[in-house]
Design an enzyme around this catalytic site. Structure first.
Site, PDB file in Angstrom:
ATOM      1  CD  GLU A  42      -9.245   4.151  -3.716  1.00  7.72           C
ATOM      2  OE1 GLU A  42     -10.143   3.576  -3.093  1.00  7.72           O
ATOM      3  OE2 GLU A  42      -8.600   5.121  -3.257  1.00  7.72           O
ATOM      4  CG  ASP A  43      -6.395   6.680  -6.203  1.00 10.37           C
ATOM      5  OD1 ASP A  43      -7.081   7.100  -5.237  1.00 10.37           O
ATOM      6  OD2 ASP A  43      -5.225   6.293  -6.066  1.00 10.37           O
ATOM      7  NE  ARG A  53      -5.926  11.228  -6.442  1.00  4.11           N
ATOM      8  CZ  ARG A  53      -6.472  10.652  -5.388  1.00  4.11           C
ATOM      9  NH1 ARG A  53      -7.572  11.101  -4.902  1.00  4.11           N
ATOM     10  NH2 ARG A  53      -5.941   9.604  -4.790  1.00  4.11           N
ATOM     11  CG  ASP A  83     -11.348   4.531  -0.391  1.00  4.27           C
ATOM     12  OD1 ASP A  83     -11.855   4.557   0.751  1.00  4.27           O
ATOM     13  OD2 ASP A  83     -10.158   4.246  -0.601  1.00  4.27           O
ATOM     14  CG  ASP A  84      -9.739   8.523  -3.683  1.00  5.93           C
ATOM     15  OD1 ASP A  84      -8.729   8.252  -3.027  1.00  5.93           O
ATOM     16  OD2 ASP A  84     -10.073   7.899  -4.712  1.00  5.93           O
ATOM     17  CG  ASN A 108      -1.428   8.913   1.018  1.00  7.51           C
ATOM     18  OD1 ASN A 108      -0.770   8.953   2.025  1.00  7.51           O
ATOM     19  ND2 ASN A 108      -2.741   8.677   1.007  1.00  7.51           N
ATOM     20  CE  LYS A 155      -7.019   2.779  -1.742  1.00  7.00           C
ATOM     21  NZ  LYS A 155      -7.285   3.665  -0.618  1.00  7.00           N
ATOM     22  CE1 TYR A 177      -4.072   1.735   0.203  1.00 10.87           C
ATOM     23  CE2 TYR A 177      -3.425   2.501   2.377  1.00 10.87           C
ATOM     24  CZ  TYR A 177      -4.288   2.548   1.291  1.00 10.87           C
ATOM     25  OH  TYR A 177      -5.356   3.397   1.322  1.00 10.87           O
TER      26      TYR A 177
HETATM   27  N1  LIG Z   1      -4.991   9.902   3.583  1.00 12.49           N
HETATM   28  C1  LIG Z   1      -5.958   9.456   2.819  1.00 12.49           C
HETATM   29  O1  LIG Z   1      -6.699   8.520   3.158  1.00 12.49           O
HETATM   30  C2  LIG Z   1      -6.182  10.076   1.488  1.00 12.49           C
HETATM   31  C3  LIG Z   1      -5.296  10.944   0.967  1.00 12.49           C
HETATM   32  N2  LIG Z   1      -5.530  11.521  -0.244  1.00 12.49           N
HETATM   33  C4  LIG Z   1      -4.483  12.360  -0.785  1.00 12.49           C
HETATM   34  O2  LIG Z   1      -4.922  13.685  -0.901  1.00 12.49           O
HETATM   35  C5  LIG Z   1      -4.321  14.280  -2.030  1.00 12.49           C
HETATM   36  C6  LIG Z   1      -5.406  14.919  -2.868  1.00 12.49           C
HETATM   37  O3  LIG Z   1      -6.339  13.963  -3.264  1.00 12.49           O
HETATM   38  P1  LIG Z   1      -7.744  14.441  -3.889  1.00 12.49           P
HETATM   39  O4  LIG Z   1      -8.428  15.392  -3.006  1.00 12.49           O
HETATM   40  O5  LIG Z   1      -8.460  13.229  -4.265  1.00 12.49           O
HETATM   41  O6  LIG Z   1      -7.218  15.173  -5.196  1.00 12.49           O
HETATM   42  P2  LIG Z   1      -7.955  16.261  -6.075  1.00 12.49           P
HETATM   43  O7  LIG Z   1      -7.233  16.293  -7.364  1.00 12.49           O
HETATM   44  O8  LIG Z   1      -9.403  16.023  -6.067  1.00 12.49           O
HETATM   45  O9  LIG Z   1      -7.688  17.623  -5.280  1.00 12.49           O
HETATM   46  C7  LIG Z   1      -6.457  18.218  -5.172  1.00 12.49           C
HETATM   47  C8  LIG Z   1      -6.659  19.615  -4.665  1.00 12.49           C
HETATM   48  O10 LIG Z   1      -5.385  20.176  -4.390  1.00 12.49           O
HETATM   49  C9  LIG Z   1      -5.409  21.505  -4.846  1.00 12.49           C
HETATM   50  N3  LIG Z   1      -4.070  22.008  -5.093  1.00 12.49           N
HETATM   51  C10 LIG Z   1      -3.201  21.657  -6.053  1.00 12.49           C
HETATM   52  N4  LIG Z   1      -2.072  22.389  -5.951  1.00 12.49           N
HETATM   53  C11 LIG Z   1      -2.241  23.216  -4.895  1.00 12.49           C
HETATM   54  C12 LIG Z   1      -1.453  24.207  -4.281  1.00 12.49           C
HETATM   55  N5  LIG Z   1      -0.251  24.490  -4.750  1.00 12.49           N
HETATM   56  N6  LIG Z   1      -1.959  24.846  -3.214  1.00 12.49           N
HETATM   57  C13 LIG Z   1      -3.188  24.559  -2.742  1.00 12.49           C
HETATM   58  N7  LIG Z   1      -3.985  23.628  -3.286  1.00 12.49           N
HETATM   59  C14 LIG Z   1      -3.512  22.979  -4.349  1.00 12.49           C
HETATM   60  C15 LIG Z   1      -6.231  21.450  -6.112  1.00 12.49           C
HETATM   61  O11 LIG Z   1      -6.629  22.776  -6.414  1.00 12.49           O
HETATM   62  P3  LIG Z   1      -7.622  23.135  -7.628  1.00 12.49           P
HETATM   63  O12 LIG Z   1      -8.977  22.719  -7.138  1.00 12.49           O
HETATM   64  O13 LIG Z   1      -7.462  24.596  -7.746  1.00 12.49           O
HETATM   65  O14 LIG Z   1      -7.150  22.353  -8.804  1.00 12.49           O
HETATM   66  C16 LIG Z   1      -7.346  20.527  -5.668  1.00 12.49           C
HETATM   67  O15 LIG Z   1      -8.365  21.237  -5.028  1.00 12.49           O
HETATM   68  C17 LIG Z   1      -3.534  13.168  -2.726  1.00 12.49           C
HETATM   69  O16 LIG Z   1      -2.190  13.257  -2.361  1.00 12.49           O
HETATM   70  C18 LIG Z   1      -4.108  11.912  -2.171  1.00 12.49           C
HETATM   71  O17 LIG Z   1      -3.152  10.876  -2.108  1.00 12.49           O
HETATM   72  C19 LIG Z   1      -6.666  11.297  -0.958  1.00 12.49           C
HETATM   73  C20 LIG Z   1      -7.587  10.419  -0.487  1.00 12.49           C
HETATM   74  C21 LIG Z   1      -7.379   9.678   0.747  1.00 12.49           C
HETATM   75  C1  LIG Z   2      -5.325   6.736   0.391  1.00 12.82           C
HETATM   76  C2  LIG Z   2      -5.916   7.050  -0.870  1.00 12.82           C
HETATM   77  O1  LIG Z   2      -6.959   6.535  -1.210  1.00 12.82           O
HETATM   78  C3  LIG Z   2      -5.283   8.014  -1.723  1.00 12.82           C
HETATM   79  O2  LIG Z   2      -4.285   8.595  -1.342  1.00 12.82           O
HETATM   80  O3  LIG Z   2      -5.773   8.193  -2.838  1.00 12.82           O
HETATM   81 MG   LIG Z   3      -7.351   6.750  -3.243  1.00 16.08          MG
END
Ligand SMILES: NC(=O)C1=CN([C@@H]2O[C@H](COP(=O)(O)OP(=O)(O)OC[C@H]3O[C@@H](n4cnc5c(N)ncnc54)[C@H](OP(=O)(O)O)[C@@H]3O)[C@@H](O)[C@H]2O)C=CC1
Ligand SMILES: CC(=O)C(=O)O
Ligand SMILES: [Mg+2]
Length: 554
Positions: free
Chosen positions: A245-246, A156, A268-269, A408, A174, A103
């Site tokens: 997912e992703d 993503r 999941d995200d 991540n 997963k 993972y």
């Molecule tokens: N710990 C966990 O369980 C999980 C962790 N994650 C992690 O979270 C991260 C994001 O995932 P997710 O939300 O799905 O991705 P998205 O692509 O949906 O969202 C990313 C966000 O980050 C913003 N962003 C990008 N660059 C910047 C910056 N320089 N400053 C501020 N904001 C910025 C984007 O802005 P804009 O809207 O303007 O494009 C967007 O709103 C990943 O690294 C993922 O691995 C995700 C799911 C689960």
């Molecule tokens: C943990 C997870 O689902 C992610 O980083 O996308």
């Molecule tokens: Mg994910």
């Protein structure tokens, strides 16, 4: 010729070899003397009959000799292909050592290198070329008792962007956790990669890339592909739960809206992440003594994870009696263009509920200074975004600042555990998406734990599968968050851990599945009779990686 053919059986007749090649049946050197006779295995195995413990020792010895994490990933993937029960035994007995390999973070690296390390396919690849015949493609899967599909289109992958078909590592990882953490039998799991092309120029130019060397489908064609897949999956595997997912957020929110009231599905995200983060907040508040209603939460990122968490924070507060408008005001988003405020005209739909009256703010540090949040949650995949100054500023006006670095893999983490604790003078209430080791500061030992949806989805899926729930609903995620938080002990909190240890993940998953099942029964979503003791029933259904007896193997 005829005689030779009779004397040397064809491969299909060689029962023993086929058993050894079937990872669901293979026990390798652990086949007993009787089984070796019954299954024509004599001579195909070295004579010493091993116990599973001895096999574990051998695997660990080899695994630990591998020089890199990627080599370890490849080693475990090979074991998974060879001997399923042994693979899951090792995952379950050594979660702290194995989870970071199958993972996050290593799975991220594996996805980046997927075409180069590829050895054997796992799961089903459905591509744009399969339009019109997806049902036939799914029918090629050798089993019909699939209960849970994790599907990704690879756009993503963690915080690593568009990895196309290489993203298959994520559904595979997963679903390994589904079995290891929640005891979903491996044969009931199916990883699917929906290859709609990739816009990653490096992959398109890589001759070893395993996916279609085509740009991504445009929206209408893409939607038709997803629709055909969902319909075919539900027909081929009746009752199957589909976990998205992703996916990139321009598709993730739309697809969730489209399917959540039609089939048992979740993203999941958006939703799993929401539950794990809300659970972490509830645990942090046990330490700081506050309530959700008194918080100001600033998200770095305004995508799936941020919107999902914010929505569940609001739902939790509303359930506690706070009015929705007030609840929304506790959450602030900061995206790639700055603070999300009402005057902005460039906001996607999922950001609008959190676009509050405020002047624009360009930097995260300035947003922290102006809003004085009680919590910052990093979900933007911008590694190092929580600078020393930001954490120090948080610690200046919060006795116990909540700092969640959830992006991540590790390279995208907003700060390390050590930085969060050191820069806050040991006062941060910290959680991380990818694992960090324990930290010692001024004689105090802090044990950070992962605010990762892996605490949620296995139990969520298990609860939905066992009950045959026709939907996966928001109250289920709220219940999962509360259940998880309820399993955090005072001892955990005393060492800075906002989640239970990974070693207890099966019990955690059983409790979450129970909470989910209770809702499924109460809301009449379940398709099975309600058992008297739901927790005992859930536990009794969980897979154990014991070898099947020779009778079963036959
Ligand atoms: N710990 C966990 O369980 C999980 C962790 N994650 C992690 O979270 C991260 C994001 O995932 P997710 O939300 O799905 O991705 P998205 O692509 O949906 O969202 C990313 C966000 O980050 C913003 N962003 C990008 N660059 C910047 C910056 N320089 N400053 C501020 N904001 C910025 C984007 O802005 P804009 O809207 O303007 O494009 C967007 O709103 C990943 O690294 C993922 O691995 C995700 C799911 C689960
Ligand atoms: C943990 C997870 O689902 C992610 O980083 O996308
Ligand atoms: Mg994910």
């Amino acid at each position: 010729m005829l005689q030779t053919a009779k004397a040397v059986p064809s491969r299909d007749d060689a029962r023993g070899v086929n058993v050894l090649r079937d990872p669901g049946l293979n026990k390798g050197t652990a086949f007993t003397e009787e089984e070796r006779d019954a299954l024509d295995l004599r001579g195909l195995l070295p004579p010493h009959v091993c116990t599973q413990e001895e096999q574990v020792a051998r695997v660990l010895e080899n695994f630990r000799r591998k020089p890199t994490d990627l080599e370890k990933y490849i080693d475990l993937a090979a074991l998974h292909d060879r001997n399923e029960a042994l693979f899951f035994r090792i995952l379950m007995d050594h979660p702290d050592e194995m989870t970071p390999i199958v993972y996050t973070p290593t799975v991220g690296l594996a996805c980046q290198q997927f075409g180069h390390i590829f050895q054997r396919p796992r799961g089903i690849f459905v591509s744009a070329k399969d339009k019109g015949r997806i049902a036939r493609v799914l029918a090629n899967w050798p089993r019909r008792d699939v209960k849970i599909i994790v599907v990704s289109d690879g756009e993503r992958i963690l915080g690593l962007g568009d990895l196309g078909a290489n993203g298959m590592g994520i559904p595979v990882g997963k679903l390994s956790l589904y079995t290891a953490c929640a005891g979903v039998p491996p044969e009931q799991t199916l990883p699917v990669l929906l290859d709609a092309g990739t816009n990653n120029p490096q992959l398109l130019g890589d001759p070893l890339y395993i996916g279609l060397h085509d740009p991504r489908l445009k929206e209408a064609e893409y939607d038709a592909l997803v629709e055909e897949f969902v319909t075919a999956a539900r027909e081929t595997f009746p009752g199957v739960v589909i976990q998205f997912e992703d996916f990139a957020n321009h598709n993730a929110f739309r697809l969730l809206q489209k399917y959540r009231d039609r089939i048992p599905t979740f993203n999941d995200d958006i939703q799993g992440t929401a539950a794990v983060a809300v659970s972490g907040l509830l645990s942090a508040l046990r330490v700081s003594g506050g309530k959700l209603a008194g918080q100001r939460i600033l998200f770095q990122g305004a995508g799936e994870a941020a919107a999902g968490i914010a929505d569940l924070v609001v739902a939790t507060m509303v359930a506690e009696g706070v009015d929705e408008a007030t609840a929304r005001k506790t959450c602030w988003l900061f995206d790639s263009r700055g603070l999300v405020v009402k005057s902005r005209t460039d906001l996607a739909h999922h950001k609008l509920p959190y676009a509050h009256e405020h002047a624009g703010v360009a930097t995260l540090l300035d947003a922290v200074k102006e809003l004085k949040p009680t919590a910052i949650i990093g979900v933007a995949a911008v590694g190092g975004a929580f600078t020393k100054e930001i954490v120090e500023t948080m610690a200046a006006f919060n006795d116990r600042p909540i700092v969640f670095a959830l992006s991540n893999p590790t390279s995208k983490s907003e700060c390390t555990a050590e930085q969060a604790y050191r820069w806050s003078g040991g006062r941060a209430l910290f959680a991380c998406g990818s694992p960090f080791p324990a930290v010692e500061i001024n004689g105090q030992r802090f044990v950070p734990r992962q605010g990762n949806n892996s605490y949620i989805f296995p139990g969520m899926g298990l609860g939905a599968i066992l009950t045959g729930s026709t939907r996966v609903t928001e109250p289920m995620f709220m219940a999962a968050a509360r259940t998880l938080a309820g399993l955090v002990t005072p001892e955990d909190l005393a060492q800075g851990s906002l989640y239970p240890p990974l070693a207890s993940i099966r019990e955690v998953s059983a409790c979450i599945a129970t909470a989910v099942a209770e809702i499924a029964f109460r809301e009449k979503l379940a398709q099975v009779p309600q058992p008297g003791d739901i927790l005992a029933w859930v536990r009794s259904q969980m897979y154990e990686p014991r070898y099947a007896s020779a009778r079963t193997a036959q």
